[in-house]
Design a protein around this motif. Structure first.
Motif, short mmCIF file in Angstrom:
data_model
loop_
_atom_site.label_atom_id
_atom_site.label_comp_id
_atom_site.label_asym_id
_atom_site.label_seq_id
_atom_site.Cartn_x
_atom_site.Cartn_y
_atom_site.Cartn_z
N ALA A 105 0.84 -1.21 0.00
CA ALA A 105 0.00 0.00 0.00
C ALA A 105 0.87 1.25 0.00
O ALA A 105 0.56 2.24 -0.68
CB ALA A 105 -0.93 -0.01 1.21
N GLN A 108 2.04 2.14 -3.18
CA GLN A 108 0.90 2.60 -3.99
C GLN A 108 0.44 1.54 -4.99
O GLN A 108 0.06 1.86 -6.12
CB GLN A 108 1.22 3.92 -4.69
CG GLN A 108 1.51 5.05 -3.71
CD GLN A 108 1.71 6.40 -4.37
OE1 GLN A 108 2.00 6.49 -5.56
NE2 GLN A 108 1.56 7.46 -3.60
N PHE A 109 0.45 0.29 -4.58
CA PHE A 109 -0.15 -0.78 -5.39
C PHE A 109 -1.66 -0.57 -5.41
O PHE A 109 -2.31 -0.53 -4.36
CB PHE A 109 0.16 -2.14 -4.78
CG PHE A 109 1.44 -2.77 -5.25
CD1 PHE A 109 1.44 -4.00 -5.86
CD2 PHE A 109 2.65 -2.11 -5.08
CE1 PHE A 109 2.62 -4.59 -6.28
CE2 PHE A 109 3.84 -2.68 -5.49
CZ PHE A 109 3.83 -3.93 -6.10
N SER A 110 -2.24 -0.48 -6.58
CA SER A 110 -3.69 -0.33 -6.67
C SER A 110 -4.41 -1.62 -6.26
O SER A 110 -5.57 -1.59 -5.87
CB SER A 110 -4.09 0.05 -8.10
OG SER A 110 -3.71 -0.96 -9.03
N SER A 111 -3.71 -2.77 -6.37
CA SER A 111 -4.31 -4.05 -6.03
C SER A 111 -4.18 -4.38 -4.54
O SER A 111 -4.69 -5.41 -4.09
CB SER A 111 -3.68 -5.17 -6.86
OG SER A 111 -2.27 -5.15 -6.75
N PRO A 114 -6.29 -0.52 1.11
CA PRO A 114 -5.78 0.69 1.79
C PRO A 114 -5.35 0.37 3.20
O PRO A 114 -5.84 -0.58 3.84
CB PRO A 114 -6.99 1.64 1.75
CG PRO A 114 -8.17 0.76 1.54
CD PRO A 114 -7.71 -0.41 0.75
N ARG A 178 -3.07 -10.60 -9.17
CA ARG A 178 -3.08 -9.15 -9.38
C ARG A 178 -1.87 -8.49 -8.74
O ARG A 178 -1.25 -7.59 -9.32
CB ARG A 178 -4.38 -8.55 -8.84
CG ARG A 178 -5.61 -8.84 -9.68
CD ARG A 178 -6.78 -7.97 -9.27
NE ARG A 178 -7.21 -8.25 -7.91
CZ ARG A 178 -8.14 -9.14 -7.58
NH1 ARG A 178 -8.73 -9.85 -8.54
NH2 ARG A 178 -8.49 -9.34 -6.33
N GLU A 182 0.99 -6.69 -11.03
CA GLU A 182 1.19 -5.25 -10.90
C GLU A 182 2.64 -4.92 -10.56
O GLU A 182 3.18 -3.90 -11.01
CB GLU A 182 0.27 -4.67 -9.83
CG GLU A 182 0.40 -3.17 -9.68
CD GLU A 182 -0.60 -2.55 -8.73
OE1 GLU A 182 -0.48 -1.34 -8.45
OE2 GLU A 182 -1.49 -3.28 -8.24
#
Length: 340
Positions: A105, A108-111, A114, A178, A182
Motif C-alpha cells: 500500500a 501505492q499498489f492499486s491491487s 488501503p 493481481r 502489478e
C-alpha cells in the motif's frame, strides 16, 4: 535514580511540539515523562492511550494510518534514543521495517487494500527479536534483513520481500495474481526477484501461487519484448528478424532466438527465466544452445529485462558493438532461419 525517573521535570504541554504523536515509553522518558505520569495520562477518559505494549498515542481519538505504522515500528524496533544534541522526537525504529500488504500500500499498489482497512500491519524483524505479535502488529521474522526503502519517513521492505510476505497471508488466487502482475507491470521489480523470494518463503508449491507465477513470468516476458522492440527502434539499430528458429541445412534444430541479424550472424536472447526448483535441466540446455551457436560463429547476445529497463542506451551499445565486430570475424556457418 531509576529508569522511571524523568530526565527533566518538563510540563506535558511541551509534547504538543513533538512532530509525531506516537512515542515509546523510552522516548517519553527522554522527554522527561515518568512511567507513573504516563500511566496517569492513559487512564479511562484521559488524553492519551496505549496503542501497543510500550507505545503510546498522545491523543484520545483513533490512530491515523501514519500513527499505526509508527506505532508498529516503535513496538517491533529496538529502542534507539537520540544522541546528545539531536532532536528528542527522533523515532526509534531500529531494524524493523513494514512489509506485506501494508508495504505494498505504501508503494501505492492499486491491487493492495488501503492501510486503514488492514486489521494488522506486518513488520519485518530479525529472527532473534524476542517479541510476539499483538494488537495491530504482526511480526514477520527474517534470517537476514534486507535493506529497506524509506517512504514518507517509514522504512519499508523491498517489493519482492513485501510481496512474498503478503502472499503468505492471501489465499485468493486472483488477488495473488493481481499483486504479482502489478509488481512487474508497474516496474517495481523483475519477475526473477519475485520468484526468488517466493521460493525462499517456500510458497512455490502452493497451487494458488503456481498459476500466479506463470502469469507473472508471461507478463514479464511480454514487457521485456516490448522494451526490446522499442530499443531497436529508438536507438536506430538495424532491423533484425524477430522470434525465429535456427537450423543447419538438412541438419538439427539449433534453437529459437528472440532476434537475429543474418548478415552479421548475431543472435539475441532475452533472459527472462526465473530460477524455480527443478529447472536446472532447462538452464543447462540454454547453455548448450549458446555454446553450439558460438561454435558455428554466431555471436549470442544476452539481455535481461532489468538491464533493458534500467540502462537501454548501454544495452543498445552492446548490441551495436556485436554487429560492428562481425566484419572482423571469420564468416559464420550458414544456417536456415525459420519463423517460430
Amino acid at each position: 535514580m531509576n529508569h522511571n525517573t524523568p530526565l527533566s521535570p518538563l510540563p506535558l504541554s511541551h509534547l504538543a511540539d513533538v512532530q509525531r504523536r506516537v512515542l515509546s515509553s523510552a522516548q517519553l522518558r527522554a522527554h522527561g515523562v515518568s512511567a507513573a505520569r504516563t500511566a496517569s495520562q492513559c487512564r479511562p477518559g484521559g488524553p492519551w492511550q496505549l496503542l501497543l505494549p510500550g507505545v503510546y498515542l498522545l491523543h484520545p481519538g483513533p490512530p491515523t494510518s501514519e500513527e499505526r505504522l509508527h506505532g508498529v515500528l516503535l513496538y517491533a524496533g529496538r529502542p534507539v534514543l537520540p544522541a546528545q544534541g539531536e532532536a528528542r522526537s527522533a523515532p526509534g525504529f531500529g531494524e524493523a521495517m513494514i512489509t506485506g500488504l501494508a508495504a505494498l500500500a505504501l508503494y501505492q499498489f492499486s491491487s493492495a487494500p488501503p492501510l486503514l482497512s488492514l486489521d494488522r500491519i506486518d513488520v519485518l524483524v530479525p529472527r532473534t527479536r524476542r517479541l510476539r505479535s499483538t494488537g495491530c502488529a504482526r511480526l514477520v521474522r527474517a534470517h537476514g534483513m534486507p535493506r529497506p526503502k524509506e517512504i514518507t519517513g517509514v522504512p519499508v521492505a523491498p517489493v519482492p520481500r513485501a510481496l512474498a510476505d503478503a502472499v503468505t497471508q492471501v489465499a485468493d488466487p486472483n488477488a495473488v495474481r493481481r499483486l504479482l502482475t502489478e509488481a512487474v507491470r508497474a516496474g517495481h521489480c523483475e519477475p526473477a526477484a519475485v520468484v526468488k523470494e517466493l521460493s525462499r518463503a517456500r510458497l512455490l508449491s502452493r497451487p494458488h501461487v503456481v498459476g500466479a507465477v506463470d502469469s507473472l513470468l508471461a507478463e514479464g516476458r511480454a514487457l521485456a519484448e516490448e522494451r526490446l522492440y522499442e530499443l531497436v527502434r529508438t536507438q536506430q539499430l538495424p532491423e533484425p528478424v524477430w522470434n525465429v528458429d535456427l537450423r543447419l541445412p538438412g541438419g538439427p534444430h539449433l534453437g529459437g532466438v528472440d532476434a537475429y541479424w543474418p548478415g552479421q550472424a548475431v543472435a539475441l536472447e532475452l533472459d527472462t527465466r526465473a530460477p524455480r526448483h527443478g529447472e536446472d535441466a532447462q538452464w543447462s540446455e540454454q547453455a548448450r544452445k549458446r555454446e553450439h551457436l558460438e561454435r558455428l560463429g554466431i555471436t549470442v547476445v544476452h539481455l535481461t529485462p532489468k538491464k533493458l529497463r534500467e540502462s537501454p542506451e548501454q544495452q543498445a551499445t552492446v548490441v551495436r558493438t556485436a554487429l560492428m565486430a562481425a566484419v572482423q570475424r571469420d564468416p559464420a556457418a550458414y544456417v536456415v532461419v525459420l519463423p517460430r
